[in-house]
Design a protein around this motif. Structure first.
Motif, PDB file in Angstrom:
ATOM      1  N   GLU A 125       1.122  -1.141   0.038  1.00 54.73           N
ATOM      2  CA  GLU A 125      -0.002  -0.118   0.122  1.00 54.73           C
ATOM      3  C   GLU A 125       0.940   1.321  -0.066  1.00 54.73           C
ATOM      4  O   GLU A 125       0.950   2.072  -0.862  1.00 54.73           O
TER       5      GLU A 125
ATOM      6  N   ARG B 188      -6.897   1.865   1.509  1.00 52.69           N
ATOM      7  CA  ARG B 188      -7.264   0.708   1.327  1.00 52.69           C
ATOM      8  C   ARG B 188      -8.373   1.049   2.841  1.00 52.69           C
ATOM      9  O   ARG B 188      -9.439   0.221   2.948  1.00 52.69           O
TER      10      ARG B 188
ATOM     11  N   ILE C  39      -9.607  -0.666  -4.337  1.00 52.43           N
ATOM     12  CA  ILE C  39      -8.238  -0.626  -4.501  1.00 52.43           C
ATOM     13  C   ILE C  39      -7.545  -0.209  -5.361  1.00 52.43           C
ATOM     14  O   ILE C  39      -7.338  -1.529  -5.554  1.00 52.43           O
TER      15      ILE C  39
END
Length: 412
Positions: free
Chosen positions: A4, A87, A312
């Motif tokens: 991420e 996310r 996402i």
């Protein structure tokens, strides 16, 4: 770095960045790999005037807190797709969608996202919402990490302990400055008691404006890392500074935008001001709340809940990977400020190739000017029409007041 963090760093990294900028970008990527926004900070009233949604509208938007993705459903579009690199934001929107579909009554839904806290929330989550969640979203809300795990246990406890609007990076940022204001004898929440525009101005002058004259704010406010709490990456901070004159500082920009938030719009219905100055919505009169939380919209929202989906990832990739004409409404929040010319060109090229004719594209910027004319190749730029004057009119109506510009483009 986590996957991420790599996604965020890829979005904010500038190839020609200095060593200092590179360090700040990496710090921001780590900072942004968390629950940053508990609500969105773009005014949907402005969006809807620009977007002109109807039953044929196929919307793709960056999610952030997910409020506006749900607000768009009230216009009965064909579909809404919410995408985000973060996310945590997608899992919040997934929770809202599942709660909307599964909770038995409006008051249960308002307990979650209007009050942000309720003794019933956890029981309602376990009985109704949890079974309606996908596995990844459920795992997210029923787990936690680091200090937050020690303090709160599962993330779903945010909706009981303290409340949703006390949490997130943005929530912590606002809480810190509220406490600091109170130490100075200032009470920003007092402006919410105003009954007239004149009262708003007087209460702002007494309880908020002196905040910007303190040595601490004049010092800390100039640091790029301070803006991480608002989700502002280093390059967006640099864009903000471009509008400064010789006689103004970045503190003057903060002061001007805060004054606009506190005084330029009726405080009784400006939920952005309520969140900024009190970290809550108007749960008593329920006027200063987003449209998706109003009781009169609940059944329509519930009926349209199947029209929204989430993902996402990168909004550019989402556009590229969809068939021709999959979308005709594009909402980019402030993402243009994050992008270099190469990344921006890639995004707008994908719109020109995949977007439907007369598609409408909106975004906001930290500074006043649009970066499109200076960052896109001429031949690509000529495929779009900039509604410059209309954009300026709409910008003046934006109750959130945290940006310097609003921009609407049409695909020829």
């Amino acid at each position: 770095m986590s996957s991420e963090q790599d996604l965020v760093l890829g979005a904010v990294r500038q190839k020609d960045a200095t060593k200092k900028q590179s360090i700040l970008q990496k710090l921001f990527a780590v900072w942004f790999d968390a629950f940053v926004y508990n609500q969105i900070w773009e005014d949907p009233r402005v969006d809807l005037q620009a977007l002109k949604l109807d039953e044929n509208s196929r919307v793709v938007t960056i999610s952030s807190g997910g409020c506006n993705a749900l607000n768009y459903l009230l216009e009965n579009p064909e579909s809404v797709t919410a995408v985000d690199l973060n996310r945590h934001h997608i899992y919040l929107l997934n929770l809202k969608i599942a709660a909307l579909k599964s909770l038995p009554a409006y008051e249960d839904f308002f307990g979650f996202f209007g009050y942000g806290k309720s003794e019933k929330n956890i029981a309602n989550y376990e009985k109704f919402v949890a079974p309606a969640l996908d596995a990844d979203t459920r795992k997210f809300w029923e787990s936690n990490s680091g200090l937050s795990k020690i303090r709160h246990g599962k993330r779903i406890n945010f909706f009981k302990k303290g409340g949703l609007y006390e949490h997130s990076r943005n929530g912590y940022f606002l809480r810190f400055f509220h406490k600091f204001s109170h130490l100075l004898g200032l009470k920003p929440e007092e402006v919410l008691k105003a009954k007239t525009a004149e009262e708003q101005k007087k209460l702002y002058a007494k309880y908020i404006d002196p905040f910007f004259d303190t040595f601490f704010i004049k010092t800390v406010g100039k640091l790029p890392v301070t803006m991480f709490g608002l989700g502002i990456p280093p390059q967006q901070y640099d864009e903000l500074k471009k509008d400064l004159s010789e006689n103004t500082s970045i503190i003057d920009v903060y002061r001007e935008r805060t004054k606009r938030l506190a005084t330029d719009y009726p405080i009784y219905e400006n939920y952005f001001a309520w969140q900024a100055f009190a970290r809550k919505y108007d749960t008593e009169n329920r006027q200063a709340i987003p449209e998706y939380l109003k009781q009169e919209n609940y059944e329509k929202l519930k009926a349209n809940a199947e029209k929204i989906n989430t993902k996402i990832g990168s909004i550019t990739d989402e556009i590229k990977n969809k068939p021709q004409n999959a979308f005709n409404r594009f909402i980019f929040l402030d993402a243009q400020d994050w992008m270099n010319s190469e990344t921006m060109t890639d995004l707008w090229k994908s719109i020109s190739e995949k977007g439907e004719k007369d598609s409408r594209i909106i975004f906001r910027t930290a500074g006043a000017s649009s970066p499109i004319e200076t960052n896109l190749p001429k031949d690509l730029c000529e495929k779009f029409v900039y509604e410059k004057e209309f954009s300026k009119e709409l910008f003046k109506q934006d109750r959130a007041s945290i940006y310097g510009g609003f921009h609407l483009y049409l695909l020829k």
